[in-house]
Scaffold this motif. Structure first.
Motif, PDB file in Angstrom:
ATOM      1  N   HIS A 194       0.865  -1.196   0.000  1.00 26.51           N
ATOM      2  CA  HIS A 194       0.000   0.000   0.000  1.00 26.51           C
ATOM      3  C   HIS A 194       0.890   1.231   0.000  1.00 26.51           C
ATOM      4  CE1 HIS A 194      -3.697  -2.346   0.915  1.00 26.51           C
ATOM      5  NE2 HIS A 194      -2.802  -3.155   1.442  1.00 26.51           N
ATOM      6  N   PRO A 195       1.483   1.545  -1.135  1.00 24.95           N
ATOM      7  CA  PRO A 195       2.518   2.595  -1.181  1.00 24.95           C
ATOM      8  C   PRO A 195       2.012   3.987  -0.784  1.00 24.95           C
ATOM      9  CG  PRO A 195       2.051   1.713  -3.386  1.00 24.95           C
ATOM     10  CD  PRO A 195       1.306   0.868  -2.416  1.00 24.95           C
ATOM     11  N   HIS A 196       0.687   4.180  -0.767  1.00 26.16           N
ATOM     12  CA  HIS A 196       0.175   5.500  -0.380  1.00 26.16           C
ATOM     13  C   HIS A 196      -0.245   5.563   1.092  1.00 26.16           C
ATOM     14  CE1 HIS A 196       0.398   6.517  -4.550  1.00 26.16           C
ATOM     15  NE2 HIS A 196      -0.428   5.535  -4.877  1.00 26.16           N
ATOM     16  N   LEU A 197      -0.033   4.446   1.803  1.00 30.07           N
ATOM     17  CA  LEU A 197      -0.553   4.366   3.178  1.00 30.07           C
ATOM     18  C   LEU A 197      -0.017   5.475   4.078  1.00 30.07           C
ATOM     19  CD1 LEU A 197      -2.185   2.895   5.366  1.00 30.07           C
ATOM     20  CD2 LEU A 197      -0.220   1.389   5.743  1.00 30.07           C
ATOM     21  N   ILE A 198       1.293   5.679   4.065  1.00 34.06           N
ATOM     22  CA  ILE A 198       1.866   6.660   4.996  1.00 34.06           C
ATOM     23  C   ILE A 198       1.415   8.079   4.660  1.00 34.06           C
ATOM     24  CG2 ILE A 198       4.055   7.745   5.690  1.00 34.06           C
ATOM     25  CD1 ILE A 198       5.196   4.945   6.006  1.00 34.06           C
ATOM     26  N   ALA A 199       1.344   8.394   3.365  1.00 38.02           N
ATOM     27  CA  ALA A 199       0.817   9.713   2.977  1.00 38.02           C
ATOM     28  C   ALA A 199      -0.631   9.855   3.457  1.00 38.02           C
ATOM     29  CB  ALA A 199       0.905   9.883   1.458  1.00 38.02           C
ATOM     30  N   GLN A 200      -1.372   8.741   3.350  1.00 40.54           N
ATOM     31  CA  GLN A 200      -2.773   8.768   3.777  1.00 40.54           C
ATOM     32  C   GLN A 200      -2.879   8.979   5.298  1.00 40.54           C
ATOM     33  OE1 GLN A 200      -4.922   5.101   3.212  1.00 40.54           O
ATOM     34  NE2 GLN A 200      -6.836   6.149   2.698  1.00 40.54           N
ATOM     35  N   LEU A 201      -2.001   8.308   6.047  1.00 42.83           N
ATOM     36  CA  LEU A 201      -1.980   8.488   7.512  1.00 42.83           C
ATOM     37  C   LEU A 201      -1.696   9.938   7.860  1.00 42.83           C
ATOM     38  CD1 LEU A 201       0.080   5.427   8.851  1.00 42.83           C
ATOM     39  CD2 LEU A 201      -2.372   5.838   9.112  1.00 42.83           C
ATOM     40  N   ASN A 202      -0.708  10.513   7.186  1.00 45.27           N
ATOM     41  CA  ASN A 202      -0.359  11.912   7.455  1.00 45.27           C
ATOM     42  C   ASN A 202      -1.522  12.844   7.129  1.00 45.27           C
ATOM     43  OD1 ASN A 202       2.251  11.450   8.439  1.00 45.27           O
ATOM     44  ND2 ASN A 202       3.138  11.422   6.379  1.00 45.27           N
ATOM     45  N   ALA A 203      -2.191  12.578   6.004  1.00 43.57           N
ATOM     46  CA  ALA A 203      -3.339  13.412   5.618  1.00 43.57           C
ATOM     47  C   ALA A 203      -4.480  13.269   6.622  1.00 43.57           C
ATOM     48  CB  ALA A 203      -3.810  13.032   4.218  1.00 43.57           C
ATOM     49  N   TYR A 204      -4.661  12.034   7.102  1.00 37.01           N
ATOM     50  CA  TYR A 204      -5.725  11.771   8.078  1.00 37.01           C
ATOM     51  C   TYR A 204      -5.440  12.529   9.383  1.00 37.01           C
ATOM     52  CZ  TYR A 204      -9.248   9.001  10.603  1.00 37.01           C
ATOM     53  OH  TYR A 204     -10.350   8.609  11.317  1.00 37.01           O
ATOM     54  N   ALA A 205      -4.180  12.477   9.809  1.00 37.27           N
ATOM     55  CA  ALA A 205      -3.797  13.184  11.042  1.00 37.27           C
ATOM     56  C   ALA A 205      -3.972  14.688  10.867  1.00 37.27           C
ATOM     57  CB  ALA A 205      -2.355  12.850  11.409  1.00 37.27           C
ATOM     58  N   GLU A 206      -3.593  15.189   9.700  1.00 34.99           N
ATOM     59  CA  GLU A 206      -3.736  16.612   9.385  1.00 34.99           C
ATOM     60  C   GLU A 206      -5.210  17.032   9.440  1.00 34.99           C
ATOM     61  OE1 GLU A 206      -1.080  18.558   8.522  1.00 34.99           O
ATOM     62  OE2 GLU A 206      -2.393  20.318   8.316  1.00 34.99           O
ATOM     63  N   ALA A 207      -6.059  16.217   8.805  1.00 34.27           N
ATOM     64  CA  ALA A 207      -7.493  16.547   8.746  1.00 34.27           C
ATOM     65  C   ALA A 207      -8.151  16.480  10.124  1.00 34.27           C
ATOM     66  CB  ALA A 207      -8.198  15.594   7.782  1.00 34.27           C
ATOM     67  N   HIS A 208      -7.580  15.640  11.014  1.00 35.71           N
ATOM     68  CA  HIS A 208      -8.175  15.484  12.346  1.00 35.71           C
ATOM     69  C   HIS A 208      -7.244  16.021  13.432  1.00 35.71           C
ATOM     70  CE1 HIS A 208     -11.533  13.231  10.705  1.00 35.71           C
ATOM     71  NE2 HIS A 208     -10.679  12.509  10.003  1.00 35.71           N
ATOM     72  N   SER A 209      -6.547  17.098  13.095  1.00 34.79           N
ATOM     73  CA  SER A 209      -5.539  17.620  14.025  1.00 34.79           C
ATOM     74  C   SER A 209      -6.161  18.214  15.282  1.00 34.79           C
ATOM     75  CB  SER A 209      -4.654  18.654  13.325  1.00 34.79           C
ATOM     76  OG  SER A 209      -5.461  19.710  12.866  1.00 34.79           O
ATOM     77  N   ASP A 210      -7.469  18.446  15.267  1.00 34.99           N
ATOM     78  CA  ASP A 210      -8.126  18.902  16.496  1.00 34.99           C
ATOM     79  C   ASP A 210      -8.239  17.758  17.511  1.00 34.99           C
ATOM     80  OD1 ASP A 210      -9.758  17.753  14.552  1.00 34.99           O
ATOM     81  OD2 ASP A 210     -11.590  18.528  15.484  1.00 34.99           O
ATOM     82  N   SER A 211      -8.185  16.506  17.029  1.00 34.34           N
ATOM     83  CA  SER A 211      -8.312  15.358  17.926  1.00 34.34           C
ATOM     84  C   SER A 211      -6.981  14.742  18.318  1.00 34.34           C
ATOM     85  CB  SER A 211      -9.146  14.250  17.269  1.00 34.34           C
ATOM     86  OG  SER A 211     -10.452  14.696  17.021  1.00 34.34           O
ATOM     87  N   PHE A 212      -6.094  14.640  17.341  1.00 32.95           N
ATOM     88  CA  PHE A 212      -4.818  13.986  17.662  1.00 32.95           C
ATOM     89  C   PHE A 212      -3.697  14.466  16.760  1.00 32.95           C
ATOM     90  CE2 PHE A 212      -3.743  10.757  14.377  1.00 32.95           C
ATOM     91  CZ  PHE A 212      -4.877  10.828  13.565  1.00 32.95           C
ATOM     92  N   SER A 213      -2.471  14.183  17.191  1.00 31.08           N
ATOM     93  CA  SER A 213      -1.310  14.504  16.368  1.00 31.08           C
ATOM     94  C   SER A 213      -0.361  13.313  16.368  1.00 31.08           C
ATOM     95  CB  SER A 213      -0.612  15.744  16.906  1.00 31.08           C
ATOM     96  OG  SER A 213      -0.204  15.511  18.234  1.00 31.08           O
ATOM     97  N   ILE A 214       0.467  13.257  15.330  1.00 33.58           N
ATOM     98  CA  ILE A 214       1.493  12.216  15.289  1.00 33.58           C
ATOM     99  C   ILE A 214       2.847  12.896  15.489  1.00 33.58           C
ATOM    100  CG2 ILE A 214       0.155  10.607  13.901  1.00 33.58           C
ATOM    101  CD1 ILE A 214       1.485  11.522  11.428  1.00 33.58           C
ATOM    102  N   PRO A 215       3.600  12.433  16.487  1.00 32.04           N
ATOM    103  CA  PRO A 215       4.820  13.154  16.878  1.00 32.04           C
ATOM    104  C   PRO A 215       5.991  12.917  15.929  1.00 32.04           C
ATOM    105  CG  PRO A 215       4.568  11.203  18.208  1.00 32.04           C
ATOM    106  CD  PRO A 215       3.372  11.260  17.328  1.00 32.04           C
ATOM    107  N   CYS A 216       5.888  11.917  15.055  1.00 35.44           N
ATOM    108  CA  CYS A 216       6.979  11.612  14.133  1.00 35.44           C
ATOM    109  C   CYS A 216       6.416  10.790  12.987  1.00 35.44           C
ATOM    110  CB  CYS A 216       8.092  10.827  14.840  1.00 35.44           C
ATOM    111  SG  CYS A 216       7.554   9.215  15.442  1.00 35.44           S
ATOM    112  N   ASP A 217       7.192  10.625  11.935  1.00 40.85           N
ATOM    113  CA  ASP A 217       6.750   9.766  10.838  1.00 40.85           C
ATOM    114  C   ASP A 217       6.494   8.355  11.354  1.00 40.85           C
ATOM    115  OD1 ASP A 217       6.720  11.570   8.800  1.00 40.85           O
ATOM    116  OD2 ASP A 217       8.809  11.215   8.204  1.00 40.85           O
ATOM    117  N   PRO A 218       5.542   7.651  10.731  1.00 40.71           N
ATOM    118  CA  PRO A 218       5.331   6.259  11.133  1.00 40.71           C
ATOM    119  C   PRO A 218       6.647   5.473  11.062  1.00 40.71           C
ATOM    120  CG  PRO A 218       3.553   6.967   9.724  1.00 40.71           C
ATOM    121  CD  PRO A 218       4.561   8.082   9.728  1.00 40.71           C
TER     122      PRO A 218
END
Lengths: 384, 384
Positions: B55-79
């Motif tokens: 799933h070569p787009h997975l990590i980009a998708q995770l980052n986009a998901y975190a960005e879109a839901h940044s009011d709920s959570f953040s990711i402190p570093c790349d997966p």
């Protein structure tokens, strides 16, 4: 179109906390009676080096005990002797040696590890036991006042990592705790005294009558009388056990452990490079937060002086030079990080009644430190 | 004159096991809705290398998901991307890398680790999470049939040591399990198939109607139809969850895990140097113990042939050359050591009804192996 299954169950835990003397004299059956009877038990012993040196006949006694009770259990190898104190938690090769022994000697989930030592060694061996085979039965045999009345009766284990205390660990209740009062006789005066501060801690935040009892027996405790010490340990252990079983044993929620006086204590241990021992630091931490509670208007001067007098009668210092300056204040922030979430500090609303606050006034902390300094210099405090 | 305090308490555990699709598309709120709302959440992601490649787009998708839901959570570093499969459990530097990340990025007990991968990676990350800070909240996102219907819904974690599977580990329920069926689409045929054997296992020992259902859908499952696979996974996961919550979740007593067919499977994995994958080995192990149950007179030939036919329709082998000879028999002894205590083997009293025995006849095992060999060579089995 999501499907959600809610999984839920409760896991019951049960363990005896026993108080005895000379548990490995052959006629004392407490230890063998603890072992499950469904098969012949195998017990791996781990012994704190300090305890082994203070009790040079201990290992011979263990071997003789195993020999005499060979119908119930066997020991697959000589007891493993490990360095005592915090050093045992700082070097991963030490807990790994215990894990390796479980592999070499076939210690499975139905076998036992019995650890004899101070709180640090019990923490470390407990971690090794908890992660091997997803949990080998652990029999804790604590040998200090501090571990008998506090750390060893609870459900935690740990080792240190990244220079952080207890970074690795689990919540894993022991199979049994066996307190042998005989081990207390060889403690040096500082260790004899140190553990008493945890009893004063629970008394001050939970039970005025226990504080009054400690106050009445402080001179006898200072003189190393065994009878009041035994009573103090049993009473303090009972209060810890009640606290653990009461609400949230594995600390999932935001309920706090019993950590009155501990934010400054943790910091002070580090600032003094562990010259001040944990129990001694807790005494100073309690004295500090009690003084703060007084300056905040929560407890009277008379009550504060009773607390300080108990510590002084027992031989504790209530001040250390490292308390001065701004380093101490950093301890507040570190304590918050340690617990996660909001800062929560226990203070005293009255003797026997703790109450939590979520911020502390830095100026009032400095004033408290100054008061402690003068208390420490005063020979005789006037108490009611 | 011994004093004994009996400590006892129960610890309640609760976690949702969710089934969904495309969980990191921005409009899917399942993940964010799981996070506690008392503070802004911090989530450390760990991703299985194999999944990341499929799933070569997975990590980009995770980052986009975190960005879109940044009011709920953040990711402190790349997966963190880790090697997949059993290799991730064999090298301690891999789980230590996860532990170190919790230190570097301030992942505390109120933060989360979310792991996306196969069963082995979930086991390994689960161990790192369980021992850091005495337990960081773990969100498991299993990506294989085997982990979605079996291993990842349970309460165990582990890594390997001393050449022994799962030597280190704990019983630690996850915070949540999130099954995303989309991940199944990229599995190779062997992994798609492998996980089905665990469903056949629980069906055979517990639920005839589920076995009949699998039998009726075996051709569709072999053709990789998604709808029956989803139903199979949900039904199998539910049975596992019921088994865990039913009696002894942390396996303190002598209650057994659901390990029908597993004694031979474990041995076969080793004998073939893991050429045969776990689920494939379980299929052969089930076929073996079913044949043994028939030769023992417990199930009819017709019933045995139904079992063999299901495996063959699904594309499983029911025999491997390594089954011949005496090495297999050693697996019985190793299985006993693994579980501790008495040998206990599950056999079939009928389809849907398992029954335990405490010894196996070696001659009957050899005969069963011979029968399996001939079943494997037969094109069309006559079933009722």
């Amino acid at each position: 179109m999501n499907t959600i299954i809610e999984q839920s169950f409760s896991v019951p835990f049960k363990y005896p906390v026993c108080f005895s003397e000379d548990i490995f004299s052959i006629e004392n059956k407490l230890f063998v009676d603890l072992l499950a009877k469904d098969r012949h038990a195998k017990v791996l012993f781990v012994v704190d080096k300090g305890v082994n040196e203070a009790h040079p006949h201990l290992i011979a006694q263990l071997n003789a005990y195993a020999e005499a009770h060979s119908d119930s259990f066997s020991i697959p190898c000589d007891p493993i002797v490990v360095v005592g104190g915090e050093a045992s938690k700082n070097d991963e090769s030490i807990y790994k040696k215990v894990v390796e022994a479980t592999h070499l000697y076939g210690i499975d989930r139905h076998s036992y590890i019995a650890v004899i030592g101070g709180g640090a060694v019990i923490d470390m061996v407990g971690f090794a036991a908890a992660i091997s085979h997803r949990g080998i039965r652990l029999i804790r045999i604590p040998t200090t006042v501090l571990s008998q009345n506090d750390s060893a009766v609870g459900v935690k284990n740990s080792v240190n990592l990244f220079g952080k205390k207890n970074y690795l660990g689990t919540f894993t209740p022991p199979y049994a705790v066996l307190n042998d009062f005989n081990f207390l006789k060889t403690l040096d005066d500082r260790d004899w005294r140190s553990g008493i501060s945890e009893a004063i801690k629970v008394a001050l935040i939970k039970d005025l009558s226990f504080f009054t009892w400690i106050e009445a027996h402080s001179a006898a405790l200072a003189k190393r009388e065994m009878k009041p010490m035994q009573e103090l340990i049993i009473r303090c252990a009972q209060m810890h056990l009640d606290h653990i079983s009461g609400k949230d044993p594995f600390e999932f929620g935001s309920s706090r452990p019993l950590d009155f006086g501990h934010w400054a204590a943790h910091k002070l241990e580090h600032l003094t490079d562990f010259r001040v021992r944990h129990g001694e630091a807790v005494a100073i931490g309690i004295a500090l937060d009690s003084t703060y509670s007084h300056l905040k208007g929560w407890i009277s001067e008379a009550d504060l002086l009773r607390i300080i007098a108990v510590f002084k009668t027992l031989g504790f210092q209530v001040f250390a030079p490292e308390l001065g300056g701004e380093s101490l204040i950093k301890g507040l922030q570190e304590f918050q990080e340690h617990l996660g979430g909001q800062l929560t500090i226990m203070l005293l609303k009255a003797l026997g009644k703790g109450e939590e606050v979520h911020e502390m006034d830095h100026e009032l902390i400095y004033q408290s430190v100054e008061m402690l300094k003068s208390f420490n210099q005063t020979e005789n405090l006037v108490t009611n």
